[in-house]
Design an enzyme around this catalytic site. Structure first.
Site, short mmCIF file in Angstrom:
data_model
loop_
_atom_site.label_atom_id
_atom_site.label_comp_id
_atom_site.label_asym_id
_atom_site.label_seq_id
_atom_site.Cartn_x
_atom_site.Cartn_y
_atom_site.Cartn_z
N SER A 16 8.68 16.29 -22.37
CA SER A 16 7.80 16.43 -21.10
C SER A 16 8.78 15.91 -20.11
O SER A 16 9.07 16.49 -18.98
CB SER A 16 6.56 15.79 -21.13
N GLY A 34 5.87 26.33 -22.73
CA GLY A 34 4.90 26.53 -21.64
C GLY A 34 5.60 25.93 -20.24
O GLY A 34 5.29 26.32 -19.22
N ARG A 43 0.01 34.04 -23.13
CA ARG A 43 -0.37 32.70 -22.71
C ARG A 43 -0.84 32.85 -21.11
O ARG A 43 -0.26 33.59 -20.37
CB ARG A 43 0.67 31.81 -22.77
N SER A 82 -4.51 24.97 -17.65
CA SER A 82 -3.19 24.06 -17.80
C SER A 82 -3.05 23.32 -16.73
O SER A 82 -2.98 24.18 -15.61
CB SER A 82 -2.15 24.88 -18.39
N SER A 122 -5.40 17.47 -19.17
CA SER A 122 -4.21 16.81 -19.12
C SER A 122 -3.73 16.12 -18.02
O SER A 122 -2.69 16.26 -17.45
CB SER A 122 -2.94 17.69 -19.62
N GLU A 132 -3.02 17.74 -26.05
CA GLU A 132 -1.97 17.96 -27.10
C GLU A 132 -1.82 17.06 -28.28
O GLU A 132 -1.37 17.23 -29.25
CB GLU A 132 -0.68 17.79 -26.32
N GLN A 182 -8.91 23.99 -23.22
CA GLN A 182 -7.71 24.40 -22.86
C GLN A 182 -6.63 24.61 -24.05
O GLN A 182 -5.78 25.38 -23.90
CB GLN A 182 -7.21 23.47 -21.80
N ARG A 190 2.63 21.96 -33.40
CA ARG A 190 1.67 20.87 -33.67
C ARG A 190 0.83 21.39 -34.77
O ARG A 190 0.40 20.36 -35.64
CB ARG A 190 0.83 20.64 -32.38
N LYS A 214 10.72 23.26 -32.16
CA LYS A 214 10.29 23.49 -30.73
C LYS A 214 10.47 22.15 -29.89
O LYS A 214 11.16 21.98 -28.89
CB LYS A 214 9.11 23.92 -30.63
#
Length: 428
Positions: free
Chosen positions: A22, A90, A118, A167, A196, A310, A333, A382, A407
């Site tokens: 991130s 994303g 998405r 998102s 988030s 997440e 989400q 994940r 990823k």
């Protein structure tokens, strides 16, 4: 191909983690929007960040790398037209289209097949509201990849309303591009619950580090126009990726330590400290080393996880071993992530005998598992690590496409095996 997940009695390990995805991707974007080179130390080198680097280079930036890939220097360049491969990232499919509005020629975006479902409505709609022409495919009546942004070299900015309830990346995308808009941006979220929030806080923080004036309110952000000028930056370890390793300690009653854990951070993964303490673990942070020791018996978890969605697959895997019922709340989400993670978790827990269900936007899990199974990763990093955690306690677990973890964490399977070593049984 399936991967045999190691089965362990008790784990003990110290795990060195690569940099935050991130943070790496946010710094890359701001560096490309600047007017001088920016050096980034210890970036994450993984599929998502490589896709981001490739996207920025397609637009006109240049990224110089050290021989060992531990230092990237971003050289800004005039944005041009081209094609951008978003993969399943994303951040790429949401962060880069607003930058493409500054290009002098059309920029086309596409990605993996799963990326084409998405959500993209908020970004496509926002760009159109800002006067940018965007052509987009449609899925269930909503805009999705592939899209083409037909920029004119500049964007006026000003007041803008969006619904970012699907998102937080939609908010971050527009905030990152806002400094280069002629009038800056006065952005308001007008939809339902905003997920988030820590990721938005992270975006605001890196903008301020780059010298950009940002006024941040719960659902409104005002960005003053300017040229981002970042100092040289060093990327923190990826705390979200730490989750699977910390979870290993939780589900086996073992102990795992992660060095270089920041005392203060905007990363949502820092929430693991409180979550795993609430689930019965002993958690300490001393001299930059986070240590988690799992309990003899896990405690079910019940909390609103909207801000840290997440982390849900990892927490769900731990909750599978907690006697009683856990409820992970307000996480609708997750249906729009790399896969529909709510449905995926329910399905995969059912395979190992753990009752799990969706109740509205909540995930309800009643431990504990009873049988081995092949855990589907859904090409979602994940979900792949979710399967690895289950395998620590359930003999015979296999995981499809474990390499999808590249990823955000290349070499995960080797790291997992090396970390826990002789403590694990490794099925052929």
């Amino acid at each position: 191909m399936t991967w045999a997940a190691p089965h362990c009695e008790t784990v003990t390990a110290t795990v060195e983690l690569p940099g935050s995805k991130s943070l790496t991707n946010r710094y890359l974007v701001l560096a490309a929007l600047g007017d001088k080179p920016t050096t980034i130390h210890h970036p994450l080198v993984a599929r998502d960040t490589e896709l981001m680097a490739g996207a920025l280079e397609a637009l006109g930036a240049a990224i110089e790398r050290s021989d060992d890939d531990t230092v990237w220097t971003v050289h800004p360049g005039a944005f041009r037209g081209g094609r951008v491969d978003c993969g399943l990232a994303g951040t790429v499919m949401r962060f880069i289209p607003p930058l493409a509005a500054f290009a002098s020629e059309p920029v086309t975006f596409d990605g993996d097949p799963a990326a084409r479902v998405r959500p993209m409505s908020a970004i496509v709609g926002a760009l159109r509201d800002l006067g940018v022409q965007v052509d987009a495919a449609s899925y269930d009546g909503a805009p999705v990849l592939p899209i083409t942004v037909r920029g004119t070299g500049e964007v006026s900015g000003g007041q803008l309303e969006i619904d970012a309830s699907a998102s937080s990346q939609f908010v971050s995308a527009l905030l990152l591009a806002a400094p280069r808009m002629t009038r800056g941006l006065d952005l308001r979220h007008v939809g339902g619950t905003l997920p988030s929030q820590p990721h938005i806080d992270m975006t605001v923080t890196v903008l301020r580090e780059a010298g950009i004036d940002v006024v941040a309110e719960p659902t409104r952000w005002i960005v003053t126009p300017g040229i981002p000028r970042l100092p040289d930056v060093t990327i923190e370890p990826d705390l979200s990726n730490a989750g699977a390793f910390l979870a290993a300690a939780m589900v086996t009653g073992g102990s795992v330590s992660v060095p270089r854990w920041p005392e203060h951070t905007t990363q949502p993964g820092d929430a693991y400290r409180q979550i795993f303490a609430d689930m019965g673990g002993h958690v300490s942070l001393d001299d930059g080393v986070l240590s988690v020791t799992g309990p003899q018996q896990l405690v079910p978890y019940d909390a609103d996880m909207n801000d840290v969605g997440e982390l849900v697959p990892t927490v769900a895997a731990v909750a599978a071993f907690a006697p009683g019922t856990s409820r992970l709340r307000n996480i609708g989400q997750l249906r729009g992530h790399e896969t529909n993670r709510l449905a995926a978790i329910v399905t995969e827990l059912g395979k190992v005998g753990v009752p799990a269900r969706e109740e509205g936007d909540d995930l309800v899990i009643t431990g504990t598992p009873t049988r081995a199974a092949v855990i589907e990763s859904y090409d979602d990093h994940r979900m792949a690590t979710f399967g690895a955690i289950l395998g620590l306690r359930i003999p015979g677990i296999r995981v499809t496409n474990i390499d999808t973890t590249a990823k955000t964490l290349p070499g995960f399977a080797n790291m997992w095996t090396a970390a826990f070593g002789e403590a694990c049984d490794h099925e052929a």
